[in-house]
Structure formats: structure tokens, C-alpha cells
Write an enzyme that holds these catalytic residues in place. Sequence first.
Site, PDB file in Angstrom:
ATOM      1  N   TRP A 324       0.956  -1.568  -0.120  1.00 14.92           N
ATOM      2  CA  TRP A 324      -0.181  -0.265  -0.200  1.00 14.92           C
ATOM      3  C   TRP A 324       0.876   1.299   0.079  1.00 14.92           C
ATOM      4  CZ3 TRP A 324      -2.032   2.676   5.352  1.00 14.92           C
ATOM      5  CH2 TRP A 324      -1.282   2.148   6.236  1.00 14.92           C
ATOM      6  N   ASP A 325       2.096   1.369   0.411  1.00 18.66           N
ATOM      7  CA  ASP A 325       2.900   2.736   0.356  1.00 18.66           C
ATOM      8  C   ASP A 325       2.728   3.386  -1.528  1.00 18.66           C
ATOM      9  OD1 ASP A 325       3.506   0.007   2.305  1.00 18.66           O
ATOM     10  OD2 ASP A 325       6.208   1.247   2.253  1.00 18.66           O
ATOM     11  N   GLU A 466       0.814  -2.704  12.389  1.00 22.22           N
ATOM     12  CA  GLU A 466       0.627  -4.586  12.003  1.00 22.22           C
ATOM     13  C   GLU A 466       1.002  -5.277  13.583  1.00 22.22           C
ATOM     14  OE1 GLU A 466       4.169  -4.843   9.699  1.00 22.22           O
ATOM     15  OE2 GLU A 466       2.337  -5.238   7.934  1.00 22.22           O
ATOM     16  N   LYS A 574       2.192  -0.144  16.576  1.00 25.02           N
ATOM     17  CA  LYS A 574       4.281  -0.015  15.423  1.00 25.02           C
ATOM     18  C   LYS A 574       3.515   1.572  14.388  1.00 25.02           C
ATOM     19  CE  LYS A 574       6.339  -2.467  11.785  1.00 25.02           C
ATOM     20  NZ  LYS A 574       6.281  -3.732  10.296  1.00 25.02           N
ATOM     21  N   GLN A 575       2.934   1.902  13.716  1.00 26.78           N
ATOM     22  CA  GLN A 575       3.086   3.299  13.602  1.00 26.78           C
ATOM     23  C   GLN A 575       1.445   3.947  13.170  1.00 26.78           C
ATOM     24  OE1 GLN A 575       3.672   0.084  10.490  1.00 26.78           O
ATOM     25  NE2 GLN A 575       2.521   1.395   8.991  1.00 26.78           N
TER      26      GLN A 575
HETATM   27  C1  BGC Z   1       4.380  -1.418   7.344  1.00 22.69           C
HETATM   28  C2  BGC Z   1       3.765  -1.920   6.284  1.00 22.69           C
HETATM   29  C3  BGC Z   1       4.559  -1.529   5.291  1.00 22.69           C
HETATM   30  C4  BGC Z   1       5.643  -1.833   5.101  1.00 22.69           C
HETATM   31  C5  BGC Z   1       6.784  -2.145   3.896  1.00 22.69           C
HETATM   32  C6  BGC Z   1       5.977  -3.115   7.504  1.00 22.69           C
HETATM   33  O1  BGC Z   1       6.603  -2.776   8.321  1.00 22.69           O
HETATM   34  O2  BGC Z   1       3.938  -2.137   8.529  1.00 22.69           O
HETATM   35  O3  BGC Z   1       2.810  -0.448   6.615  1.00 22.69           O
HETATM   36  O4  BGC Z   1       3.778  -1.549   3.509  1.00 22.69           O
HETATM   37  O5  BGC Z   1       6.289  -2.295   5.881  1.00 22.69           O
HETATM   38  O6  BGC Z   1       7.589  -1.188   4.025  1.00 22.69           O
END
Ligand code: BGC
Length: 726
Positions: A324-325, A466, A574-575
Site C-alpha cells: 500500500w506504500d 501490524e 507500530k505506526q
Molecule cells: C509496514 C507496512 C508497510 C511495509 C512495507 C511494514 O513494516 O508495517 O505498513 O507496508 O512495511 O513498507
Amino acid sequence: MDWKIRKNEYNQEKIAEDGNRFLIGNGYMGVRGTLEEYEKEQLVAINLAGIYDQVGEQWREPLNAPNGFFGFLEIDGKPYRLPAETPKSHFVELDYRNGICKRETCFRTGRGDVILTCERFVSMKKVHLGVIRYRIRANFHADINLITGIDADVWDINGPHYKRISMDEESMLNISAVSEEKEYQVSVVADERTEFPCEKRNYQERLKSLRIINFITDINREYCVDKFFAVYTSKDTDDCYRMAKDEVLQAVAKGYETLLSEQKEAWEEIWSNAEVLIEGDEKSMEALNYSTYHLASIAPRHRKSLSIAARGLSGQTYKGAVFWDTEMFMLEYFLMTNPSVAKTLIRYRIDTLEGAKKKAKQYGYQGAFYAWESQEGGFDACSDYNVTDVFTKRPMRTFFRDKQVHISAAVVYAIARYIEVTGDQSILEEGAVETVIECGLFYYDLLLQRVGKEGYEIHDVIGPDEYHERVNNNGYTNRMAKYTFQVAVQLMNQVSDEDKIATAYPLEELKKKFEEAGEKIYIPQPNGNNVIPQFDGYFDLEDTTVEEVRSRLLDPKEYWGGAYGVASHTQIIKQADVVTWLAMFPADFSKKVLLDNWNYYEPRTEHGSSLSACMYALLACRCGMPQEAFPLFMKSASADLQGGGKEWAGLVYIGGTHPAAAGGAYMVALKGFAGLEFQNGKVYVRPNLPKHWKSMKFKIMYQKQQYEIEINEQKTEVRAIKKEAL
Ligand code: BGC
């Protein structure tokens, strides 16, 4: 600002990080910023876009081409190569205005010093071409062997990928390799031009096609060798060897200087749309433009349908897969600076719709469930065991693939945003409507209604954070599902009766269903303290600090999420999750609610993903807090400049460049600090600059018109400058 980054000392510990920092690329290939003499142990890679292969049961990953930049020096019969040698002096420099990487190393020998300078680039104009100029100077009569060639003994994470390698006895150096699974052919041909007396001899070593160029130096005279190589694969053409040969012949005939000026012109063209000028803060300006250099270096301009991997073209980490980035973080940069690349990225999703439908079916759902880690044809490279436990060394069951359902909404978002910003409706006829409908059908099938409860819920998902797996009613996911229903209805309303979509789908029925779903889907609301729970039961988890959770780690590489993860049973995330939602849809709540959520979640966020800081920065700007946004903006913009990001998830290496952080930083600069918005065909800016920024100037594309925007202490101006086709 000189548009260069430079490192003056040699540090073996930083080989991996510098490989990312000094990367050059042209969308077709990315070349890690490693030295010419390096081999696979130093993570050398010429990473190819959109071509994947699998060895045995290991993860499928993109191919690295045989290294056409390979070469090293022998002086008086002895090899001089880093890291084995300690240089007298050494620097590496990236000219990111022009995509040129230079190194200069002085080797001290028993008889005197030899300086080797290499300047290299991959052509932005001819994407199959790599070019390098060696310059050699000695302060004594050195007996020099410049050994140059092609090295097929390439770095692989889950390789080796080439089962057959062949080299023709031709005057040009060449290697053709055939990949293990899909039998893709990759051909690399190289040749060079010298204009001084020397002796040349070709030879072959295991997996290397080499040439010795021998000469004795005059004292302090500079000797120049220009080398050209081309890479073609069987995905490009049926005759990749011949194409590579022709390309090299043409390059040799053109010569280094001409190719260099073409390179500079091509990059000037990019910067003429993309450069962001900031007065009052050189560091920010450098970090931001350096970030977007990376985006421009990996943009697929050579194909009509291709996307960008989460680690760009910096290697095989994250399996070279598209996440999704691209849609949520990188797309905006391309929409503003080069909408045709944005379209290419979207076409990749449209063209992989079949893969997404297959994946949905596999899980028993209707519609399109896009791959969490998408490769060719939309194949989901994400495994059910995507992290290796550091203690038991066993693969851990993770649920990214099956539960990160918000990915399909990211595709819908990209389509809707593309149409809004470019005004280009042609994408609708290319399959965008079907794509959105299928994503709508997928979310429709995920809806649950509990007995005795109003509204629809979505259970058992992973949101952007995540670390918390299999949660119910993740706010971000539900909000994005609602958005998907709304976009689907909007697009279906545009379909005329004659359109083939009108016969393929029961549009009226779907519209009704999606309208109702969009209205009734449960969207978590702020509690008494104005804070929105990230998911059901979030506030019941242990409320602690990031530092406390970190202190509980038994191993620094330990994974924070999953069944036994240190963060799983806490409110530490995490984010950005709720904050990503609010940054995207700030109109959903009052400014007070936005602010209270920012204040609640920021201290509880590890920022363990490079996708996190930019969303907090963006929301901080929406809350009128550019000073709070600033350090987070810099964190995002400096992800590759500074390095030091997470390199391990459990025992899996995840290092590489961070194009999503780069795109995120760009969004913060334009949407956050400049306050750029589009409404009813008009461009607005509501500046919110950090205190020390005196002015900001940049260009954007909006609805086929380019605008120049200038913000300074006296005025804010939006000037329409030129009309442009896509
Ligand atoms: C993140 C995801 C991301 C992926 C690729 C993961 O560590 O949690 O949101 O899409 O890395 O960058």
C-alpha cells in the site's frame, strides 16, 4: 545547496547503509551505492524492476542482473580493493541533481600513490544503459591492470537465481543468464573506450566475464577509461543479447560526454517539475529533494503498467513487492510532478485485478482482495510465516497476507485521487470502474451484522499497526471500506447504459447495496476523552510507554507483534493507524478531536515503520502545529539520508531505501506546510510553515495545468504556468 551528498571516510560497517544512501536508478534498474570492486558479500545489486523468480520453496524475489559496473585495480601485480585494503584517502559522492555517483580512492603502494576515480550513472534517457568513467593517476611509473568486466555471481537473498550462464567468445564482454523458475533470460554486454596506448586481453573466470587493460603510467598523468554496459531481459524483447550489444555499440559511438549531457538534461527535466525550494532551512531542502531524488530514480517511465516496490530498486528485501506504500504514500508525488507515472502505477493494479479476485476467492470472498505483497500478475508473495522467531529460529505464523484487508481500499483511493487531481477520466475505460466495484464487493462480503446491534462491522483484521493482529472494527479499515463504497457508487453513477460494465454488473442493485453499506458501516467514535479506539477493546490493553516495552525485549531483533510480541498486549503501536485515518479525512471530526487523538497516540507509537512519522506530521499540520510536525517531517525526509532505520524483522533482513517515507515527506511539505488543497477545480494554499522557513516555492500539476506556488512572508501566490498533456 550543492545537490551533492558526500562521505569522506571509509567505514566497512556502513557498507549496507551506504548501498542505499548512494543508490542510482532510472526506473528500469537500481544500482546500489557500492564500490566497483565489491562483490555479493558487500550486497552489490543491479536490481531489476518487475521481474521475479523463485528458487525451490524459498520466497520469490526480483532478479538482480549480472553486475556490469564490476572492476578493480592491480598495481605492480597486486590487487588493490576495498575492503581488504586500507585506503590513504577515500570519498564517495552522490550528485543527486543528475543521478551520478562518484568515488575517489587513493591507494598507497610501496612505490607511491595511485588515485582511482570512478564516476557512474544509469542513463535516464536510455534505461538499459550503465556508464562509468574510470580515471587513474599515479605519482610514479605504476604498472596498472585495470580489470573490468561483468560479474554474474550476484547477491541474492533467496537465490542463486541463475541456473545457466553463458559467455560468448566475442570481442565485447558479455554474459547471458537464465533464471531458475521462469527461465527468464538476462543479458549484459559491456565494452569500453580508451584513448591511450594499452594492452587488452579478455578472459573468463567462474561467473565473470573480464578484461585486463594494461598500461604503465607516466608520472601524474591521468588515464581515462570509459565503460558502457547494457542490460536486457526476455521480458523486454525476444533477443536480449543482440539488443544489449546494439545498445553498447551505440553508446561507445556516442561517447561518455554526450551520454553525460543527455543524463543531465533528463534530470533537469525531472527537477523542472519536482524541485522544492525552501529558504531559511537548507537541511530541510536537502533532505526533501534528496528524498524525491529516490522517487524519481525508481519511477517506471519505460512501461505502461508497472509499480514500485516498498524498498524501491535497492535490492530484494520485502521480496521486491508492491505494498500500500505506493498508493497511499508515493502516488501524490507522481500526481504533482509526473501524472503519467501515476497512471502507470494505477494500471499495474488494474492489470492485476484478476490476481486480486483469485486471492479473494481463495479466502472465500467475492470481489478483489489485493495482494499484501504484490508481484507479477498480482501474485501475493506474502507468506503465512513472514517473520522468523529469533529464539526458536522457527517461522512465525503472521497474518499480514490474510488480514490486512485495507490494501484493496488503497487501490480505490489511488484511482479516485488520480481522477480528482488529473481530471483524466480515461482510466475509467481501462478497467478502473471494474476494479473499484470488485473492491466494493470484497468489503461488502466482509461486513457482519451482530444480532441486536445496529450497523455493519468488520472483524478479524490487521490495521496499519501490524503489532495488533486479528482485531475487530479497526477504525482505519472501516473508514476506508466506507470510502470504497462511496467511490464505487460515484463511479457507477457515471457509467452509461451502453457501457459494457452496465451489462457485466447489476449496477442498480449494487448501488443500493453499497449506498446502504456506506451509511451503515460502523465507524468507531471518540470516547469521553475525545480519543478514537484503534479497534474494539484497545483501551483495555496495558497502557504503558514505548521505552517500557522496548526494555522488555530479550533480543534487539525480536519481533514486537504476533502471539508473544512485547507490544501485542499493550497500547503501544507500530505506526500511525487512527492518525493515518485522520490525516486523510480531517473533515471527519473537529480540530479538537484531531488534536486530542494526535496527543494520545503519538507517545504510544514506536514509529517502527518508516510510514509512520509523515502521517503524524501531516495531522500535526492539520491541527495548526507545524513546529510539532517539523521533527517528524525531518525523520521521514531523512530516512535514507541518515540511515539507521530498522534492518531486521525477527531474523528477516528488511534494509533498503524507503520510498514511502520519501513520498510521505513530500506530502507533509505540500499538503501540510504549504496547505495545498484542491476544491472544485481550483488550487488553494493555506500555509502553515515551520517558523524558520522563510519561503517555499514549488510546482504542481492539477487537471492538466501546471501551477507554480510561492509562499513567503509577504505573499502567497498560485500562478498557472503551462498546460500539459498527461
Ligand atoms: C509496514 C507496512 C508497510 C511495509 C512495507 C511494514 O513494516 O508495517 O505498513 O507496508 O512495511 O513498507
